[in-house]
Design an enzyme around this catalytic site. Structure first.
Site, PDB file in Angstrom:
ATOM      1  N   CYS A 274       0.893  -0.952  -0.049  1.00 27.38           N
ATOM      2  CA  CYS A 274       0.079   0.118  -0.008  1.00 27.38           C
ATOM      3  C   CYS A 274       0.834   1.445  -0.100  1.00 27.38           C
ATOM      4  O   CYS A 274       0.320   2.411  -0.481  1.00 27.38           O
ATOM      5  CB  CYS A 274      -1.016  -0.120   1.381  1.00 27.38           C
ATOM      6  SG  CYS A 274      -0.182  -0.209   2.880  1.00 27.38           S
TER       7      CYS A 274
ATOM      8  N   GLU B  17       6.227  -1.640  11.823  1.00 28.39           N
ATOM      9  CA  GLU B  17       5.181  -2.680  11.806  1.00 28.39           C
ATOM     10  C   GLU B  17       5.545  -3.872  11.233  1.00 28.39           C
ATOM     11  O   GLU B  17       6.566  -3.895  10.256  1.00 28.39           O
ATOM     12  CB  GLU B  17       4.074  -1.854  10.594  1.00 28.39           C
ATOM     13  CG  GLU B  17       4.753  -1.497   9.468  1.00 28.39           C
ATOM     14  CD  GLU B  17       4.443  -2.307   8.469  1.00 28.39           C
ATOM     15  OE1 GLU B  17       3.741  -3.631   8.655  1.00 28.39           O
ATOM     16  OE2 GLU B  17       4.724  -2.429   7.066  1.00 28.39           O
TER      17      GLU B  17
END
Length: 331
Positions: A50, A112
């Site tokens: 993304c 992350e």
């Protein structure tokens, strides 16, 4: 060794540009086939998430080529139009970047965990499509291994800094929100629905096919078929969309004619929700760029020093393997 990478990411281009360079699995095979028609390119891997699209190439020694030009060709865009929006790396800078990428320290949300899976999936898909070579295979394996070591040695991330929890933070900051609709039953959609339910929100998730065994439904979630999503908007306060669809899941022309919620959150690239929706009265629309805005980790500088120490060992291992392989070829 001649490895080259180039790509576009959230530090170089906004989401409306990045989404143009996202590739689906069905289009990747054609891209790989075109790339490998060049006999001086031995292997190729595309990492598409993304927040970035990056092309890694293993090439003939001495060959100079800009992978971003090839990405533009694959996406049918004029390279000159986007030439100032990409980064180009060669040699050791490529493997260092890939290791740092897999560790999550180049993500919008520091540390992350999802990116390590995305890096692993990228090389697996390239292998499945007969696009990778041994140089890229080992480089990606080293990157994933180094990331695992970093994750087990250092605490870089917490659940509160994942994409879903960042979205939850936005939802909690708004008043009078109790009913949520999640469009998309993929990994992110299910995670989002589960988190909403855990936090007391009445949550409905869409299903493309409502047959036993075809979908995993988060515990406590209500379900509707995907085609009923517009009708459901009338009965919710927030809608979160997280699909892999190349088309909008929500279009302004259809929303403008019905009662709609005032909060929309788009977790997809390409974007799921028509950006024109934010022009509607009393509507807030968040996409990934606006969700991530302001995410800061005060400990990054010190942590990055520790990350690099770990990565350096794996980079050394990679070059040791490469030199050993080169000697075998010469003997």
């Amino acid at each position: 060794m001649n490895v080259i990478m180039a790509g576009i990411d959230y530090t170089l281009a906004p989401i409306d540009i990045r989404e143009k360079f996202s590739f689906t699995k069905s289009t990747l095979q054609a891209v790989y086939n075109d790339l490998l028609k060049n006999e001086n390119i031995f292997g190729a891997v595309i990492v598409s998430t993304c927040n970035r699209t990056e092309l890694y190439l293993s090439c003939e020694e001495g060959l100079y080529i800009n992978p971003f030009e090839l990405l533009c060709d694959a996406a049918n865009f004029d390279y000159e139009e986007y030439s100032n929006m990409h980064v180009l790396r060669t040699g050791v800078d490529v493997i260092r970047h890939l290791c740092e990428l897999a560790c999550g320290v180049k993500s919008q949300i520091w540390g992350e965990d999802q990116i390590i899976t995305q890096v692993r999936n990228a090389i697996e898909l390239a292998r499945e499509m007969n696009a990778s070579d041994s140089t890229l295979e080992v480089m990606f394996r080293i990157a994933v291994t180094s990331a695992k070591k970093v994750k087990t040695t250092l605490k870089l991330s917490s659940t509160e800094r994942s994409i879903a929890y960042s979205a939850l933070k936005i939802i909690k900051s708004k008043e009078n929100i109790s009913k949520a609709l999640v469009i998309g039953n993929g990994e992110i959609g299910r995670l989002m629905a589960s988190i909403l339910i855990e936090n007391g929100y009445d949550t409905t998730i869409t299903l493309r096919r409502y047959r036993h065994g075809d979908n995993i439904i988060p515990l406590g979630a209500k379900t509707i078929e995907y085609v009923a999503r517009y009708e459901k908007l009338k009965d919710c306060d927030v809608v979160i969309s997280a699909t892999l669809s190349p088309h909008y899941t929500l279009e302004i022309d259809k929303i403008d004619r019905i009662k709609y919620p005032r909060l929309f959150i788009d977790l997809a690239v390409p974007r799921d929700i028509d950006p024109k929706i934010k022009s509607l009265d009393n509507v807030e629309l968040y996409d990934l760029d606006s969700i991530y805005a302001g995410e800061v980790d005060k400990n990054r500088t010190e942590q990055m020093i520790q990350v690099k120490k770990i990565i350096d060992k794996y980079i050394f291992d990679y070059y040791r393997w490469y030199e050993y392989r080169k000697r075998l070829v010469l003997t």
